[in-house]
Scaffold this motif. Structure first.
Motif: not given
Length: 568
Positions: A39-44, A46-53
């Motif tokens: 899960x993440x904060x905001x609408x999309x 962030x870069x750290x979350x994208x790397x985690x995905x």
């Protein structure tokens, strides 16, 4: 003047995504499980979350052999698109496996060990590999290899070559045996327990046999609770003692139950049981049954034989009185019988042989009162199987029985009586329930007028042809007032079909049709019954209600029926 900053908690957004490039349902499911916690904060993201995905998706596909996958993300407005290029999977190039210890010389152990579902040339599938290791460990423990451990297990991954090498080395240790059986507490069951054991001291240990032993102990009817367990820590050499802890039933058990149906009205049944008469496991049971048309009392002495649960002898004495105005029967019967029951272990079939002495004083219809003595050997074979004791969705029941008497062998008349009964219940898609029932019987004798009322055939009522009173259908004669009175029949044949459909969690709607007769001549017209009903599903079993239309040459009537009790 002071300024304070107040932290604002942002609501976390659960990842919503579109997955492309993956067709295998197992892979999709695994990726979904791995991504469920992101899960993440905001609408999309962030870069750290994208790397985690990206990292998470790569991890999710690796157990299926895809160690060289390429994962990319595209963010289109607020949509996350995960593009996966799986690449070539790792192929199993070599499998090295070895057994060390006594398991090496055990054919069954070797067969299980060699049953790894991964073969050379297969795509690497790590879940299968892990499941095999766990299954092998459980197999070893359940077959007495209590010292088993994996001496070496390894997956060597050569990503550049798209290859994987599997290494499995099992240390089985020795196989333990069944040791002495130790009884904790009251030892009155010692003789019985020896006959229930599916193993002997010195046999290879088997968890399956121990489970069977526990089931047999708890099926005897002697104990409130019985537990047999291995004492591995107290093993003497390779012999594991088996400890049995028993909680006995009370010395005397009393039960009073009630019920009812539109056939017999309310009924009461009382039962007294003494599970232990002596150390050989003999037991005694007394019963009293009371309803408006019938009253009975019995005493049954049971003697277990070699197989305590499935092989026993029974000596029973009973008194029965019937005053049934519907069937024009008045009967008083004293009976003494000896039975031998037996069946194979875990088989739904049961057989019995019997020798019964009946002395019956009866008046049937307009006949004069009679007293008839019969000494009858008998035989029966039955089959019973169901998925539940009270609320049955799938079940089968069948029994055929015969009794005979001869006037030169302790009986006043000669006769042969044969009966057969079958029931079948099936539920399809947990919705459509079918209940089929059939019954047939015949009496062969040259002196039918002297056959006791309890042996003659009558039908009609809740359990046979609905739309009629209990035992209302039978051959008849006219009395002095021109009224029809029943005599009972030589033959019986009935059949029933019922369909039920659930309308709520606790109710089923039903429709049914019954047909049959009790007769001396099958050329006589058959009786029919049909109608609608409802089943109320309770904790004590289904209560069944029916509105039925009955029709035969003497009657066209509507009747209400209700029944509480087992269907098989």
């Amino acid at each position: 003047m002071f300024a304070a900053s107040v932290p604002v908690a942002l609501a976390a957004t659960t990842l919503s995504y579109e997955l492309r490039g993956v067709e295998q349902s197992a892979l999709k499911k695994n990726i979904g499980l791995y991504l469920a916690n992101i899960s993440f904060n905001g609408a999309i993201p962030d870069e750290a979350t994208q790397e985690r995905i990206i990292k998470t998706v790569n991890t999710a596909v690796q157990p299926f052999g895809y160690y060289n996958a390429e994962v990319t993300l595209q963010i289109e407005k607020e949509d996350v698109i995960i593009q996966v290029a799986l690449g070539e999977p790792l192929i199993v190039a070599n499998i090295t496996r070895e057994i060390i210890g006594e398991g090496r010389d055990d054919p069954a152990f070797r067969e299980k060990f060699n049953a790894l579902a991964i073969k050379k040339g297969d795509v690497l599938h790590q879940p299968t590999y892990e499941q095999f290791k766990s299954a092998m460990f459980n197999y070893a423990l359940s077959h007495g290899y209590f010292d088993f451990y994996w001496q070496a297990t390894r997956l060597d991954l050569v990503r550049e070559e798209n290859e994987a090498n599997v290494l499995l080395i099992a240390q089985s240790g020795r196989q333990y045996k069944f040791g002495e059986v130790r009884l904790v507490g009251d030892n009155r069951a010692k003789a019985i327990i020896g006959r229930l054991q599916p193993f002997k001291q010195g046999d290879a240990y088997s968890a399956t046999k121990l489970t069977t032993f526990n089931r047999r102990l708890n099926e005897t009817g002697y104990f409130q609770r019985a537990i047999a367990r291995p004492l591995v820590s107290q093993a003497e050499g390779a012999n594991v003692p088996i400890e049995i802890t028993l909680t006995h039933l009370p010395r005397d058990i009393f039960n009073v139950g009630g019920g009812g149906s539109s056939d017999t009205g309310p009924r009461i049944r009382g039962r007294w049981e003494r599970p232990w008469v002596n150390s050989r496991g003999h037991s005694i049971t007394g019963e009293v049954y009371l309803s408006k048309p019938e009253q009975a009392a019995s005493l049954d002495y049971r003697i277990p034989l070699e197989d305590v649960n499935n092989d026993y002898a029974s000596i029973k004495t009973s008194y029965e009185f019937e005053d049934n105005t519907t069937s024009d029967t008045k009967s008083e019967k004293l009976s003494i019988s000896a039975h031998r029951f037996w069946k194979e272990q875990d088989s739904p079939w049961q057989r019995s042989v019997s020798l019964t002495y009946d002395r019956e004083m009866f008046t049937q219809g307009i006949s004069e009162p009679q007293t008839v003595n019969l000494l009858m050997p008998g035989y029966s074979i039955g089959y019973s199987e169901s998925d539940n004791v009270l609320s049955i969705n799938q079940g089968k029941y069948f029994v055929i029985a015969m009794q005979g008497a001869h006037e030169n062998a302790g009986s006043d008349i000669s006769l042969l009586k044969v009966t057969a009964k079958a029931k079948y219940i099936a539920t399809f898609n947990n919705t459509h329930r079918i209940f089929l029932r059939a019954e047939a019987g015949a009496i062969e004798t040259e002196e039918f007028d002297r056959v006791p009322s309890s042996l003659r055939f009558f039908t009609g009522g809740d359990q046979s042809i609905r739309g009629f009173s209990y035992q209302e259908i039978a051959p008849s004669v006219l009395d002095d007032d021109g009224e029809r009175v029943l005599t009972g029949g030589k033959y019986l044949a009935t059949g029933s079909a019922e369909y039920a459909y659930p309308v709520t969690d606790n109710w089923r709607a039903a429709v049914f049709a019954d047909i049959g007769t009790a007769t001396n001549d099958f050329s006589d017209p058959l009786a029919t019954g049909y109608g609608i009903g409802a089943h109320w599903l309770t904790l004590i079993g289904p209560v069944r209600f029916y509105i039925a239309r009955g029709h035969n040459e003497f009657e066209n009537s509507w009747r209400f029926h209700f029944t509480l009790g087992p269907e098989l």
